[in-house]
Design an enzyme around this catalytic site. Structure first.
Site, PDB file in Angstrom:
ATOM      1  N   ARG A   1       0.852  -1.183   0.000  1.00 29.90           N
ATOM      2  CA  ARG A   1       0.000   0.000   0.000  1.00 29.90           C
ATOM      3  C   ARG A   1       0.894   1.242   0.000  1.00 29.90           C
ATOM      4  O   ARG A   1       1.826   1.359   0.799  1.00 29.90           O
ATOM      5  CB  ARG A   1      -0.896   0.002   1.241  1.00 29.90           C
ATOM      6  CG  ARG A   1      -1.516   1.354   1.612  1.00 29.90           C
ATOM      7  CD  ARG A   1      -2.642   1.732   0.660  1.00 29.90           C
ATOM      8  NE  ARG A   1      -3.126   3.082   0.926  1.00 29.90           N
ATOM      9  CZ  ARG A   1      -4.076   3.402   1.795  1.00 29.90           C
ATOM     10  NH1 ARG A   1      -4.639   2.453   2.516  1.00 29.90           N
ATOM     11  NH2 ARG A   1      -4.459   4.654   1.944  1.00 29.90           N
TER      12      ARG A   1
ATOM     13  N   ASP B   1      -6.732  -1.470   1.287  1.00 24.89           N
ATOM     14  CA  ASP B   1      -7.067  -0.525   2.343  1.00 24.89           C
ATOM     15  C   ASP B   1      -7.772  -1.333   3.427  1.00 24.89           C
ATOM     16  O   ASP B   1      -8.712  -2.068   3.126  1.00 24.89           O
ATOM     17  CB  ASP B   1      -7.994   0.555   1.779  1.00 24.89           C
ATOM     18  CG  ASP B   1      -8.186   1.726   2.723  1.00 24.89           C
ATOM     19  OD1 ASP B   1      -7.318   1.930   3.588  1.00 24.89           O
ATOM     20  OD2 ASP B   1      -9.196   2.434   2.585  1.00 24.89           O
TER      21      ASP B   1
ATOM     22  N   ARG C   1      -5.164   2.224  -4.476  1.00 29.08           N
ATOM     23  CA  ARG C   1      -4.326   1.454  -3.559  1.00 29.08           C
ATOM     24  C   ARG C   1      -4.518  -0.045  -3.764  1.00 29.08           C
ATOM     25  O   ARG C   1      -5.596  -0.487  -4.178  1.00 29.08           O
ATOM     26  CB  ARG C   1      -4.592   1.829  -2.099  1.00 29.08           C
ATOM     27  CG  ARG C   1      -5.911   1.464  -1.470  1.00 29.08           C
ATOM     28  CD  ARG C   1      -7.081   2.327  -1.839  1.00 29.08           C
ATOM     29  NE  ARG C   1      -6.846   3.751  -1.690  1.00 29.08           N
ATOM     30  CZ  ARG C   1      -7.161   4.449  -0.616  1.00 29.08           C
ATOM     31  NH1 ARG C   1      -7.717   3.844   0.417  1.00 29.08           N
ATOM     32  NH2 ARG C   1      -6.980   5.743  -0.574  1.00 29.08           N
TER      33      ARG C   1
ATOM     34  N   ASP D   1      -9.571  -0.608   6.970  1.00 31.64           N
ATOM     35  CA  ASP D   1     -10.042   0.413   7.898  1.00 31.64           C
ATOM     36  C   ASP D   1     -10.786  -0.225   9.061  1.00 31.64           C
ATOM     37  O   ASP D   1     -11.583  -1.157   8.870  1.00 31.64           O
ATOM     38  CB  ASP D   1     -11.013   1.375   7.201  1.00 31.64           C
ATOM     39  CG  ASP D   1     -10.313   2.372   6.298  1.00 31.64           C
ATOM     40  OD1 ASP D   1      -9.121   2.662   6.544  1.00 31.64           O
ATOM     41  OD2 ASP D   1     -10.942   2.857   5.342  1.00 31.64           O
TER      42      ASP D   1
END
Length: 199
Positions: free
Chosen positions: A115, A127, A124, A129
């Site tokens: 990343r 990811d 990217r 989160d």
């Protein structure tokens, strides 16, 4: 936040896998539920998402308990047609890691898949989160909980709702209501693609 399988698009988890994961949970002391959102729009997107889920599953003190169906979504926060589309999914995990350590692990997984953080909302490879951690509400700028934009993102809410129809986003209410208000524009189910729980 215990996941249910009421949505017919969600693949049932074999009983043997559930038993194995639940047995492993006995090694976790006072675990907390957390919701992680994963997205990728570079390279082999599905392979990267699966690799990230497997890497999370290899984390001491963390068990991946459910993985959502896969969605294909338009990039968020950028001009149309300036990036490839994303594959997105949500994972429900039980963990004894504190939020800060879970964030470190999420960043380590991103780094493992190369990343690059050069621009906000840039393309990217992966990811990861943290959307929620138990019912924690925190304004910490390093890790704001729940994720400050989750309630605005159908690509988070749709797969989350699939895997946990009764989910609540702390401070915002039922995920089902948030998703109804947002709609599904730009968020397409990919029934031809599937992610599996770590072995």
């Amino acid at each position: 936040m215990k996941p249910t399988q009421s949505d017919p698009t969600v693949q049932p988890v074999p009983a043997s896998v559930v038993a194995t994961v639940d047995a492993a949970d006995t090694t976790l002391s006072n675990p907390r539920w957390a919701v992680l959102a994963l997205g990728a729009n570079l390279g082999n997107r599905l392979e990267t998402l699966q690799g990230a889920i497997d890497a999370l599953g290899d984390t001491p003190g963390l068990r991946v308990k459910a993985v959502s169906p896969v969605y294909e979504t338009a990039p968020w926060g950028v001009e149309p047609d300036t990036q490839p589309s994303y594959l997105n999914a949500v994972a429900l995990v039980k963990t004894t890691l504190p939020p800060s350590s879970l964030l470190e692990r999420a960043h380590a997984v991103e780094e493992a898949f190369h990343r690059v953080r050069e621009e906000r909302w840039g393309a990217r490879t992966i990811d990861v989160d943290i959307i929620t951690y138990a019912d924690v509400i925190s304004e910490d700028p390093v890790l704001t909980l729940p994720h400050p934009r989750a309630h605005q993102r159908a690509f988070v809410l749709a797969p989350w709702h699939d895997v946990d129809p009764d989910a609540q986003l702390p401070g915002h209410g039922p995920v089902a209501d948030l998703l109804t208000a947002l709609g599904h524009e730009g968020v397409t189910p990919r029934a031809d693609l599937e992610l599996r729980l770590p072995e």
